[in-house]
Write an enzyme that holds these catalytic residues in place. Sequence first.
Site, PDB file in Angstrom:
ATOM      1  N   ASP A  25      39.727  51.392  76.238  1.00 32.87           N
ATOM      2  CA  ASP A  25      38.914  50.329  75.634  1.00 32.87           C
ATOM      3  C   ASP A  25      37.466  50.482  76.073  1.00 32.87           C
ATOM      4  O   ASP A  25      37.195  50.621  77.271  1.00 32.87           O
ATOM      5  CB  ASP A  25      39.385  48.951  76.122  1.00 32.87           C
TER       6      ASP A  25
ATOM      7  N   LYS B 231      39.881  47.533  66.645  1.00 38.51           N
ATOM      8  CA  LYS B 231      40.905  46.501  66.460  1.00 38.51           C
ATOM      9  C   LYS B 231      40.540  45.534  65.336  1.00 38.51           C
ATOM     10  O   LYS B 231      39.384  45.118  65.226  1.00 38.51           O
ATOM     11  CB  LYS B 231      41.053  45.661  67.741  1.00 38.51           C
TER      12      LYS B 231
END
Lengths: 192, 299
Positions: free
Chosen positions: B29, B86
Amino acid sequence: MSVRIGVLALQGDFAEHGAMLGRLDTQAVEVRQPSDMAGIAGLIIPGGESTTIGKLMERYGFREPICHLAETGKPIWGTCAGLILMARDVGRTQPLLNLLDITVERNAFGRQTDSFETDLEIEGISGGPFPAVFIRAPVVREVGPGVQVLSRLDDGTIVAVRHGRLFGTSFHPELTGDTRLHAGFVEMARQA
Amino acid sequence: MSSNGAVSKNTETVKRGLAQMLKGGVIMDVVTAEQARIAEDAGAAAVMALERVPADIRAQGGVARMADPEKILEIQAAVTIPVMAKCRIGHFVEAEVLQSLGVDYIDESEVLTPADEEHHVAKSGFDVPFVCGCRNLGEALRRIGEGAAMIRTKGEAGTGDVVEAVRHMRRVMSELRQIQHMRPDELFAYAKDIQAPVHLVQEAAELGRMPVVNFAAGGIATPADAALMMRLGCDGNFVGSGIFKSGDPAQRARAIVEATTNFEDSALVAEVSRNLGEPMVGIANSSLQPEEMLAGRGW
């Protein structure tokens, strides 16, 4: 006589290559450290991320043993990321083995939505076109003396090369059900 | 030469194939281009672009949405490895926006606030491939039925506590082992029980594994956590808050990459774990209220 083929297992689709070798009743050895290379008759450098594999290759000291394997005439084959790692120049700074005198362009077709499948004519592979899967694939832009071009796309782009017993393909035979390229590689390792 | 065949894009082989290239790797991430560069330098196989890491989403609260397209473009320009992003569960317009930006994979993620409490995105209709979270085999196969080309465990993101990722991976692997021993008629009944498409249950039983690549995610914070998930049978690891919420992100990222590759070599895991500095602080899952758990999102 059965041979052991090493598959560089630092990252990527090494298990898929292992499964192809298994279908040919050939023992695949997952190579994570240079000591795992003992007794292998050839080496496959799989698809994956070339920066990831290259960094781990450097960290574990793979350059010297892989180049030694090539010098002793054992076959080495890189698919996609493997092709990049075997190149001399990829237009940016990253760890390379410089085994093939070729210039490679990474991600030459664009992003993932430009990835594709097609059927290719490959020199030396009989029995019809070969199913080729290109995933964020590199291509070969220039080849040096002695490097043979084995396959091109319709627009002339080079996607498979050979120099002696060293091979590079932009695409992934290990993602297909077609074992012809793996069978040829195993046969070469047997004779080397 | 003009004897080659026709070109087909966005096939199942190509979508699932990129996930196969990520196997044995770590997807990290990142919220900035600078973090993306650190991740790539450390050996990340891909990065996940998002607005806030899960630990900050937990701490700050509010609605968590798709990242700013400008951020995603900056991250794409900064690295050569694949860039994922996302979207909210069921938010097919966010998914279309991400596809138009040219992201390499979309994570339809429970970490963001769901946009639809009944429907997931109909993923087969997209050119870009999707990864989705699961807690068990039924949930995984429902997502694959909708078109997901890669699966990950949900775990419990933003906690630094690996217990939920372990629970979900053990559950999935155990269910995969069970179906391999079922008679054909039992597979029909089982598919009904776990609310999964019959043909995917049959395919998983025949393959003896998930039909697509299966990563671990949610709470992985240390090299030993990463190796643990690999030992439980996953194909690779997503690491969210665990890297950039720790004391020395670059060194921890490298260590988690090495532990994921050499997951069976405990001496190496020990070596890379030395002097890593502070891990992310973390929240024990057992201290979370049920409504604070993200893994329950998705249907």
